[in-house]
Write an enzyme that holds these catalytic residues in place. Structure first.
Site, PDB file in Angstrom:
ATOM      1  CB  VAL A  12      -0.945  -0.010   1.229  1.00  0.00           C
ATOM      2  CG1 VAL A  12      -1.707   1.297   1.341  1.00  0.00           C
ATOM      3  CG2 VAL A  12      -1.905  -1.185   1.145  1.00  0.00           C
ATOM      4  CG  ASP A  31      10.201  -0.081   5.015  1.00  0.00           C
ATOM      5  OD1 ASP A  31       9.052  -0.361   4.632  1.00  0.00           O
ATOM      6  OD2 ASP A  31      10.890  -0.831   5.751  1.00  0.00           O
ATOM      7  CB  THR A 119      -7.035  -2.543   7.036  1.00  0.00           C
ATOM      8  OG1 THR A 119      -7.044  -2.225   5.645  1.00  0.00           O
ATOM      9  CG2 THR A 119      -8.413  -2.996   7.459  1.00  0.00           C
ATOM     10  CG  LEU A 149      -4.956   0.707  -3.343  1.00  0.00           C
ATOM     11  CD1 LEU A 149      -3.510   0.997  -2.971  1.00  0.00           C
ATOM     12  CD2 LEU A 149      -5.403   1.577  -4.509  1.00  0.00           C
ATOM     13  CB  ALA A 248     -18.834 -19.698  -9.245  1.00  0.00           C
ATOM     14  N   GLY A 253      -8.861 -15.699  -1.824  1.00  0.00           N
ATOM     15  CA  GLY A 253      -7.667 -15.688  -0.971  1.00  0.00           C
ATOM     16  C   GLY A 253      -7.123 -14.279  -0.923  1.00  0.00           C
ATOM     17  CB  CYS A 256      -7.548  -7.627   1.553  1.00  0.00           C
ATOM     18  SG  CYS A 256      -6.292  -6.365   1.490  1.00  0.00           S
ATOM     19  CE  LYS A 259      -4.892  -7.673   6.622  1.00  0.00           C
ATOM     20  NZ  LYS A 259      -5.313  -6.389   7.170  1.00  0.00           N
TER      21      LYS A 259
HETATM   22  C1  UDX Z   1      -9.240  -6.910  -2.287  1.00  0.00           C
HETATM   23  C2  UDX Z   1     -10.273  -5.802  -2.526  1.00  0.00           C
HETATM   24  O1  UDX Z   1     -10.876  -5.970  -3.817  1.00  0.00           O
HETATM   25  C3  UDX Z   1      -9.632  -4.446  -2.380  1.00  0.00           C
HETATM   26  O2  UDX Z   1     -10.609  -3.419  -2.535  1.00  0.00           O
HETATM   27  C4  UDX Z   1      -9.010  -4.376  -0.992  1.00  0.00           C
HETATM   28  O3  UDX Z   1      -8.494  -3.138  -0.693  1.00  0.00           O
HETATM   29  C5  UDX Z   1      -7.979  -5.475  -0.846  1.00  0.00           C
HETATM   30  O4  UDX Z   1      -8.617  -6.735  -1.043  1.00  0.00           O
HETATM   31  P1  UDX Z   1      -7.346  -8.148  -3.688  1.00  0.00           P
HETATM   32  O5  UDX Z   1      -7.219  -9.047  -2.501  1.00  0.00           O
HETATM   33  O6  UDX Z   1      -6.102  -7.585  -4.270  1.00  0.00           O
HETATM   34  O7  UDX Z   1      -8.291  -6.888  -3.345  1.00  0.00           O
HETATM   35  O8  UDX Z   1      -8.042  -8.972  -4.851  1.00  0.00           O
HETATM   36  P2  UDX Z   1      -9.505  -9.157  -5.470  1.00  0.00           P
HETATM   37  O9  UDX Z   1      -9.405  -8.890  -6.923  1.00  0.00           O
HETATM   38  O10 UDX Z   1     -10.524  -8.415  -4.730  1.00  0.00           O
HETATM   39  O11 UDX Z   1      -9.712 -10.737  -5.297  1.00  0.00           O
HETATM   40  C6  UDX Z   1      -9.681 -11.359  -4.016  1.00  0.00           C
HETATM   41  C7  UDX Z   1      -9.955 -12.843  -4.138  1.00  0.00           C
HETATM   42  O12 UDX Z   1     -11.307 -13.072  -4.519  1.00  0.00           O
HETATM   43  C8  UDX Z   1      -9.103 -13.583  -5.180  1.00  0.00           C
HETATM   44  O13 UDX Z   1      -8.669 -14.807  -4.650  1.00  0.00           O
HETATM   45  C9  UDX Z   1     -10.040 -13.793  -6.345  1.00  0.00           C
HETATM   46  O14 UDX Z   1      -9.714 -14.942  -7.099  1.00  0.00           O
HETATM   47  C10 UDX Z   1     -11.365 -13.981  -5.619  1.00  0.00           C
HETATM   48  N1  UDX Z   1     -12.544 -13.621  -6.421  1.00  0.00           N
HETATM   49  C11 UDX Z   1     -12.743 -12.340  -6.832  1.00  0.00           C
HETATM   50  C12 UDX Z   1     -13.471 -14.614  -6.757  1.00  0.00           C
HETATM   51  O15 UDX Z   1     -13.315 -15.785  -6.383  1.00  0.00           O
HETATM   52  N2  UDX Z   1     -14.576 -14.252  -7.474  1.00  0.00           N
HETATM   53  C13 UDX Z   1     -14.821 -12.978  -7.894  1.00  0.00           C
HETATM   54  O16 UDX Z   1     -15.856 -12.742  -8.543  1.00  0.00           O
HETATM   55  C14 UDX Z   1     -13.862 -11.982  -7.570  1.00  0.00           C
END
Ligand code: UDX
Length: 431
Positions: A12, A31, A119, A149, A248, A253, A256, A259
């Site tokens: 971030v 850092d 967060t 993000l 689906a 994972g 974010c 957690k």
């Molecule tokens: C997420 C949030 O989107 C972001 O706003 C926040 O600040 C941080 O966490 P990120 O973890 O980078 O972002 O990825 P994201 O694209 O949201 O996907 C998260 C997980 O959900 C992935 O494992 C993805 O494969 C899964 N996912 C996403 C699905 O299984 N189905 C979907 O329709 C969308």
């Protein structure tokens, strides 16, 4: 234009540094890890994020990297705290780095705004403000400015945000923080501090809920003969539902969602409220990762010992080398425990996975992973798997069984080639 200090050159932090510099601000990135700072000074970037290295390079004259807190904390009009808040064993967030940042604030300098991007549990901002008041730091005001993000598209998410949320107790602080984002074409929502903190958790928990919901619909589709991709399309056409985050698959994972969903459950629990829905969201996600094992057994028989299973994609989603809470970890662990011979391949996440699971075999390409395999599971929908030479893959596999964990491939084409193809909640085609 303003002078910003960003604490924490992690994911971030670095995106904030690069984008704030792109918006024209002077940014000091601090850092404590001197090695990391050395790398950044030489033009290196310690994480994989498309476009980040280029954006830092393009704005290099406005960015200073330092590991000296004394210098960094005195230099900016704004201090953005972008440090890690990892979960502890109890599920609560570890806030030690936030408090370290508070300890490092200058006690005697001019007007200053402390902005938390990390967060943090709802209520943390109030505690920080109470501590600032206890120290009589009247020169420092406080704002919460959560980030939204996504890994892999973080620069675009910052520069083309849906909204900027600023939580502050006084309007002047809120508007000064909001003005930093001039150049980003989106609404700025001003709230109180606790609500800003909650918006972050509630947004991530809602998106995770959407995913677990569609995954359960997918599971029911498998039992009833409906196709979840069409169902999601039809649902998404209702503007009250929307088409996003209805894909689906084999579970969410990343650093974010898992957690933040657990933390929100914990925050509710700590304040005496039992957040039942989130329990289900978490449980559905855990079971979803394991459902693949049942599918493999249906095709290969209950005995997976000695069977060669190829896992295509190891990162938690495409375009990142991040494997935190990736479905691949649970899947590989379960298969290894069953005695299977697990071969993994990922375009960039292989080194991270090797450090975590050294007993898995690692292949140099998707095709190499499929050589002699009894089954293939597509775990992460990297683009290169869509264009893989599946005809050659079929010839080299011991059995042409393909479980598409992300519904990313064309099942009809693959079935035509001779694969036994199975998606998640799509019409099951047994070859
Ligand atoms: C997420 C949030 O989107 C972001 O706003 C926040 O600040 C941080 O966490 P990120 O973890 O980078 O972002 O990825 P994201 O694209 O949201 O996907 C998260 C997980 O959900 C992935 O494992 C993805 O494969 C899964 N996912 C996403 C699905 O299984 N189905 C979907 O329709 C969308």
């Amino acid at each position: 234009m303003s002078r910003l200090t960003v604490i924490g050159a992690g994911y971030v932090g670095l995106v904030t540094v690069a984008c704030m510099a792109e918006l024209g601000h002077d940014v000091i990135a601090m850092d404590l890890d001197a090695e990391k700072v050395g790398l950044l000074r030489e033009g290196g970037v310690p994480i994989y994020e498309p476009g980040l290295a280029e954006l830092i390079a393009a704005n290099r004259e406005r960015i200073e990297f330092t590991s000296d807190p004394g210098h960094a904390y005195r230099a900016g009009e704004f201090t953005f705290v972008c440090v890690d808040t990892p979960p502890t064993y109890s599920g609560d967030a570890d806030l030690s780095r936030i408090w370290q940042a508070v300890d490092n604030l200058p006690s005697d300098e001019g007007e200053h705004i402390l902005v938390t991007k990390s967060t943090v549990p709802v209520g943390t901002g109030a505690l920080v403000q109470a501590e600032l008041a206890r120290r009589r730091y009247r020169h420092i005001s406080y704002a919460s400015n959560p980030e939204f993000l996504r890994e892999g598209t973080a620069i675009a998410d910052f520069m083309h945000a849906d909204r900027v949320v600023v939580g502050a107790n006084d309007p002047e602080t809120a508007s000064r923080v909001g003005r930093l984002y001039q150049g980003v074409d989106c609404p700025v929502l001003s709230t109180d501090v606790a609500s800003a903190e909650m918006i972050k958790y509630a947004s991530n928990a809602f998106l995770a809920t959407k995913i677990s919901f569609i995954n359960e619909i997918a599971n029911v589709c498998e039992a009833t003969g409906a196709d979840v991709t069409v169902v999601a399309q039809g649902m998404g056409m209702d503007h009250r539902i929307g088409p996003h985050f209805l894909q689906a698959g084999i579970g969410y994972g990343g650093s974010c969602f898992p957690k933040d969903v657990s933390a929100l459950k914990q925050i509710a629990g700590n304040s005496g409220y039992h957040f039942q829905l989130l329990n289900a969201v978490i449980e559905v996600n855990e079971l979803q990762k394991r459902r693949v094992i049942g599918k493999l057994k249906r095709h290969l028989g209950d005995e997976l010992r000695g069977k060669r299973i190829a896992l295509l994609g190891l990162s938690f989603k495409p375009n990142t080398d991040d494997i935190r809470q990736a479905s691949s970890i649970v899947l590989a662990g379960r298969l290894l425990a069953e005695g299977a011979d697990v071969v993994g391949y990922d375009p960039i996440a292989m080194e991270n996975m090797r450090a975590l699971l050294p007993t898995m075999t690692y292949a140099s390409s998707g095709l190499a992973a499929l050589q002699g395999a009894d089954a293939c599971v597509l775990v992460t929908e990297w683009a290169e798997f869509s264009t893989l030479d599946w005809e050659q893959a079929k010839r080299s596999m011991a059995r042409p069984i393909l479980i598409d964990g992300r519904n990313a491939l064309d099942g009809a084409v693959l079935t035509g080639i001779g694969f036994t193809y199975e998606g998640v909640g799509t019409r099951v085609k047994l070859g």
